[in-house]
Design an enzyme around this catalytic site. Structure first.
Site, PDB file in Angstrom:
ATOM      1  N   LYS A 156       0.859  -1.194   0.000  1.00 14.53           N
ATOM      2  CA  LYS A 156       0.000   0.000   0.000  1.00 14.53           C
ATOM      3  C   LYS A 156       0.888   1.234   0.000  1.00 14.53           C
ATOM      4  O   LYS A 156       1.489   1.582   1.018  1.00 14.53           O
ATOM      5  CB  LYS A 156      -0.919   0.047   1.217  1.00 14.53           C
ATOM      6  CG  LYS A 156      -2.011   1.092   1.012  1.00 14.53           C
ATOM      7  CD  LYS A 156      -2.649   1.599   2.272  1.00 14.53           C
ATOM      8  CE  LYS A 156      -1.953   2.783   2.860  1.00 14.53           C
ATOM      9  NZ  LYS A 156      -1.910   3.995   2.014  1.00 14.53           N
ATOM     10  N   GLU A 185      10.282   1.791  10.377  1.00 18.32           N
ATOM     11  CA  GLU A 185      11.197   2.920  10.161  1.00 18.32           C
ATOM     12  C   GLU A 185      10.347   4.169  10.324  1.00 18.32           C
ATOM     13  O   GLU A 185       9.512   4.477   9.465  1.00 18.32           O
ATOM     14  CB  GLU A 185      11.827   2.813   8.779  1.00 18.32           C
ATOM     15  CG  GLU A 185      12.662   1.536   8.669  1.00 18.32           C
ATOM     16  CD  GLU A 185      13.374   1.363   7.335  1.00 18.32           C
ATOM     17  OE1 GLU A 185      12.892   1.890   6.329  1.00 18.32           O
ATOM     18  OE2 GLU A 185      14.417   0.693   7.326  1.00 18.32           O
ATOM     19  N   CYS A 224      13.273  11.611   6.412  1.00 19.27           N
ATOM     20  CA  CYS A 224      13.255  11.281   7.840  1.00 19.27           C
ATOM     21  C   CYS A 224      14.588  11.609   8.499  1.00 19.27           C
ATOM     22  O   CYS A 224      14.658  11.815   9.711  1.00 19.27           O
ATOM     23  CB  CYS A 224      12.945   9.810   8.016  1.00 19.27           C
ATOM     24  SG  CYS A 224      14.057   8.769   7.051  1.00 19.27           S
ATOM     25  N   GLU A 271       8.586  16.327  15.408  1.00 14.61           N
ATOM     26  CA  GLU A 271       9.019  16.247  14.010  1.00 14.61           C
ATOM     27  C   GLU A 271       8.111  17.148  13.165  1.00 14.61           C
ATOM     28  O   GLU A 271       6.885  17.004  13.198  1.00 14.61           O
ATOM     29  CB  GLU A 271       8.916  14.807  13.502  1.00 14.61           C
ATOM     30  CG  GLU A 271       9.408  14.671  12.076  1.00 14.61           C
ATOM     31  CD  GLU A 271       9.176  13.282  11.495  1.00 14.61           C
ATOM     32  OE1 GLU A 271       8.061  12.762  11.602  1.00 14.61           O
ATOM     33  OE2 GLU A 271      10.135  12.735  10.918  1.00 14.61           O
TER      34      GLU A 271
HETATM   35  P1  NAD Z   1       2.169   8.292   7.657  1.00 11.11           P
HETATM   36  O1  NAD Z   1       2.460   7.492   8.857  1.00 11.11           O
HETATM   37  O2  NAD Z   1       1.113   9.325   7.734  1.00 11.11           O
HETATM   38  O3  NAD Z   1       1.725   7.350   6.445  1.00 11.11           O
HETATM   39  C1  NAD Z   1       2.573   6.306   5.993  1.00 11.11           C
HETATM   40  C2  NAD Z   1       1.705   5.225   5.386  1.00 11.11           C
HETATM   41  O4  NAD Z   1       0.906   4.638   6.402  1.00 11.11           O
HETATM   42  C3  NAD Z   1       0.756   5.723   4.311  1.00 11.11           C
HETATM   43  O5  NAD Z   1       0.693   4.761   3.287  1.00 11.11           O
HETATM   44  C4  NAD Z   1      -0.561   5.811   5.073  1.00 11.11           C
HETATM   45  O6  NAD Z   1      -1.697   5.711   4.251  1.00 11.11           O
HETATM   46  C5  NAD Z   1      -0.444   4.627   5.997  1.00 11.11           C
HETATM   47  N1  NAD Z   1      -1.264   4.686   7.207  1.00 11.11           N
HETATM   48  C6  NAD Z   1      -1.658   5.779   7.892  1.00 11.11           C
HETATM   49  N2  NAD Z   1      -2.377   5.410   8.975  1.00 11.11           N
HETATM   50  C7  NAD Z   1      -2.445   4.055   8.967  1.00 11.11           C
HETATM   51  C8  NAD Z   1      -3.047   3.081   9.811  1.00 11.11           C
HETATM   52  N3  NAD Z   1      -3.747   3.415  10.903  1.00 11.11           N
HETATM   53  N4  NAD Z   1      -2.892   1.774   9.497  1.00 11.11           N
HETATM   54  C9  NAD Z   1      -2.187   1.396   8.416  1.00 11.11           C
HETATM   55  N5  NAD Z   1      -1.612   2.276   7.570  1.00 11.11           N
HETATM   56  C10 NAD Z   1      -1.729   3.592   7.846  1.00 11.11           C
HETATM   57  O7  NAD Z   1       3.548   8.895   7.178  1.00 11.11           O
HETATM   58  P2  NAD Z   1       3.793   9.895   5.955  1.00 11.11           P
HETATM   59  O8  NAD Z   1       3.240  11.215   6.319  1.00 11.11           O
HETATM   60  O9  NAD Z   1       3.373   9.233   4.700  1.00 11.11           O
HETATM   61  O10 NAD Z   1       5.391   9.956   5.916  1.00 11.11           O
HETATM   62  C11 NAD Z   1       6.142  10.855   6.660  1.00 11.11           C
HETATM   63  C12 NAD Z   1       6.655  10.180   7.909  1.00 11.11           C
HETATM   64  O11 NAD Z   1       7.443   9.051   7.554  1.00 11.11           O
HETATM   65  C13 NAD Z   1       7.575  11.051   8.740  1.00 11.11           C
HETATM   66  O12 NAD Z   1       7.278  10.860  10.094  1.00 11.11           O
HETATM   67  C14 NAD Z   1       8.955  10.517   8.427  1.00 11.11           C
HETATM   68  O13 NAD Z   1       9.937  10.753   9.403  1.00 11.11           O
HETATM   69  C15 NAD Z   1       8.671   9.065   8.290  1.00 11.11           C
HETATM   70  N6  NAD Z   1       9.716   8.405   7.526  1.00 11.11           N
HETATM   71  C16 NAD Z   1      10.605   7.587   8.191  1.00 11.11           C
HETATM   72  C17 NAD Z   1      11.643   6.991   7.495  1.00 11.11           C
HETATM   73  C18 NAD Z   1      12.630   6.084   8.171  1.00 11.11           C
HETATM   74  O14 NAD Z   1      13.325   5.355   7.461  1.00 11.11           O
HETATM   75  N7  NAD Z   1      12.744   6.101   9.479  1.00 11.11           N
HETATM   76  C19 NAD Z   1      11.772   7.212   6.130  1.00 11.11           C
HETATM   77  C20 NAD Z   1      10.857   8.048   5.503  1.00 11.11           C
HETATM   78  C21 NAD Z   1       9.829   8.627   6.211  1.00 11.11           C
END
Ligand code: NAD
Length: 486
Positions: free
Chosen positions: A177, A253, A287, A389
């Site tokens: 997804k 992550e 991130c 963040e």
């Molecule tokens: P997000 O958590 O909002 O969404 C990520 C994914 O999870 C999306 O596909 C979203 O639809 C899905 N999602 C959201 N709620 C869910 C739930 N309850 N159950 C299952 N899936 C769900 O994150 P984002 O805004 O897309 O990305 C930014 C975040 O990602 C930042 O916090 C960033 O630091 C983090 N990030 C971390 C790394 C790492 O390697 N540590 C890398 C890139 C991004």
């Protein structure tokens, strides 16, 4: 003409009764209509992935799977321009970044794990008990099963393939997804998978939102054996609850609130350029980006002035314009979140050294999600701008006086993903780096990574490590066989 992004389930592209809009962060225009998977389609995708485990996929040797992954990488390379266009349309990133990093690295993930698996040894032990009984023990590495891959929007292809490639090479099947903000490059990946002839059900793609939708249905699904997720820490918490009853393995992550420390013996010009890159790359939406900077008081004024100057070099504009260094944030909604932090900083007396504004272009970009690169000073370490963040093109700079103090301040965070130390002292670098509470510490650089090295965070920044053998450690389950030898 607008594109249409479909689900891919059991080797078939699938329409939906419900569609959502994929909008450009550059000007708010429609990029694509996306087929939102229904709960029945999620069930079908998981069912197809389960059947494929015991079908032809399960009987392929690692070398045969590796050959298929290389074929996929070849096809992706042939269609690279389409991947670049799809990812730029979804994210608004600058063309050079997408062309030189995001897409090639996405393709490289398949080649890397295809090659890695061929050289991984199995474990074996010959033992004798105190009573003299001899035995041979060895391990058989088995796939976890059906892996749900849930990806964020900031590096859509790169981060999803970082999980899909090792999952597949280890013999798992996947239901992927992507983020609802960035469905384009995964839709293209599904086409490439289809073209190179993966068995049906090995790779399934379902588009949609997270809570009460596709993401949640997938993580709560009893047919899913493991979840690998990159995204926000609070989403990680929600997924952890969803899988708790099934005691399913997770690899997370998550977010970061990464510190940079500039010591008095740093090469100032190098530190300024490095921190600027760490704060503003991808509009601050990596991130690993630096959001907190601590600078030794003896360099502080010069550093702040230099960083402000460097920030002005991050020209904001359209992805395809040659002078553009920084694109927009991912969406208007995310821009409003970032602007909320800036307003709060202003209200609480922060000094805006540069930026803090929405640029006015006088054209369609005014409907986009742009924010100027921003440098702030003057807030306490416990201010939300320094604790939470933000994921935008801004950093806060504060002075410090001694090493022990700055280590404590850098570590005083709920997150622990990455940090950067700027010093010309080898001794100091080795002394300080291990004392920083983070999964990754850079010295005099930033964003330099090798696919072999473990990647992940501590505290709210994640669970587990991926990268090289660490990825194989997550996506395979060793099972021990013990044979009595007498
Ligand atoms: P997000 O958590 O909002 O969404 C990520 C994914 O999870 C999306 O596909 C979203 O639809 C899905 N999602 C959201 N709620 C869910 C739930 N309850 N159950 C299952 N899936 C769900 O994150 P984002 O805004 O897309 O990305 C930014 C975040 O990602 C930042 O916090 C960033 O630091 C983090 N990030 C971390 C790394 C790492 O390697 N540590 C890398 C890139 C991004």
């Amino acid at each position: 003409m607008n594109r249409r992004y479909l689900a891919y389930i059991d080797g078939q592209f699938r329409e939906s009764d419900q569609w959502f809009d994929d909008l450009s962060p550059v000007n708010g225009e429609l990029v694509a209509r996306v087929a939102r998977a229904s709960q029945d389609q999620v069930d079908e995708a998981v069912g197809a992935a389960r059947r494929a485990l015991s079908g032809p996929w399960g009987s392929l040797s690692p070398a045969q799977r590796a050959a298929l992954l290389h074929k996929l990488a070849d096809r992706m390379a042939e269609r690279e321009a389409e991947f670049v266009a799809a990812e730029i349309a979804d994210t608004g990133k600058s063309m050079p970044q997408v062309r030189t990093i995001d897409i090639p690295r996405g393709t490289a993930n398949f080649r890397f794990f295809a090659d890695l698996i061929k050289n991984v040894p199995s474990e074996a032990w010959h033992t004798t008990t105190p009573t003299g009984q001899k035995a041979l023990h060895y391990t058989v590495d088995k796939p976890l099963g059906v892996v749900a891959v849930i990806a964020p929007w900031n590096l859509p292809l790169l981060l999803a393939t970082w999980k899909i490639a090792p999952a597949l090479i280890c013999g798992n099947t996947v239901v992927v997804k992507p983020s609802e903000e960035t469905p384009g490059s995964m839709a293209l990946l599904a086409e490439c998978i289809d073209e190179v002839g993966f068995p049906p059900g090995v790779f399934n793609l379902v588009h949609g939102f997270g809570p009460d939708c596709v993401g949640q249905w997938l993580t709560e699904h009893p047919g899913v054996d493991a979840v690998t997720f990159t995204g926000e820490s609070k989403t990680g918490g929600a997924i952890m609850k969803a899988v708790a009853d099934g005691v399913k393995p997770v690899s997370f992550e998550l977010g970061g609130k990464n510190a940079a420390v500039v010591f008095e013996d740093a090469d100032l010009d190098k530190a300024i350029a490095g921190v600027a890159r760490a704060a503003f790359t991808n509009c601050g939406q990596v991130c690993l980006c630096t959001e907190r900077v601590y600078v030794h008081r003896s360099l502080y004024e010069r550093f702040v002035a230099g960083l402000a100057e460097a920030a002005k070099g991050y020209v904001v504009g359209r992805p395809e314009d040659t002078d553009t260094v920084m694109g927009p944030l991912i969406s208007r909604q995310h821009r409003d979140k970032v602007l909320g932090y800036l307003e709060r900083a202003r209200a609480d007396g922060a000094t805006f050294v540069t930026g803090g504004e929405v640029p006015q272009f006088g054209d369609d970009r005014d409907q986009g999600a742009f924010v100027l690169p921003t440098v702030i000073t003057g807030l306490a370490d416990d201010h939300p701008v320094n604790r939470e963040e933000i994921f935008g093109p801004l950093c806060h700079v504060a002075p410090f006086d001694d090493e022990a103090e700055v280590i404590a301040r850098a570590n005083d965070s709920d997150y622990g993903l990455a940090a950067a130390i700027w010093t010309e002292s080898l001794t100091r670098a080795h002394r300080v780096a291990p004392r920083i509470e983070a999964g990754l510490v850079w010295v005099n650089t930033w964003y330099l990574r090798d696919l072999n090295t473990p990647f992940g965070g501590v505290k709210l920044s994640g669970i587990g490590r991926e990268g090289g053998l660490h990825s194989l450690g997550f996506y395979r389950e060793p099972s021990t066989v013990c044979i009595a030898l007498d």
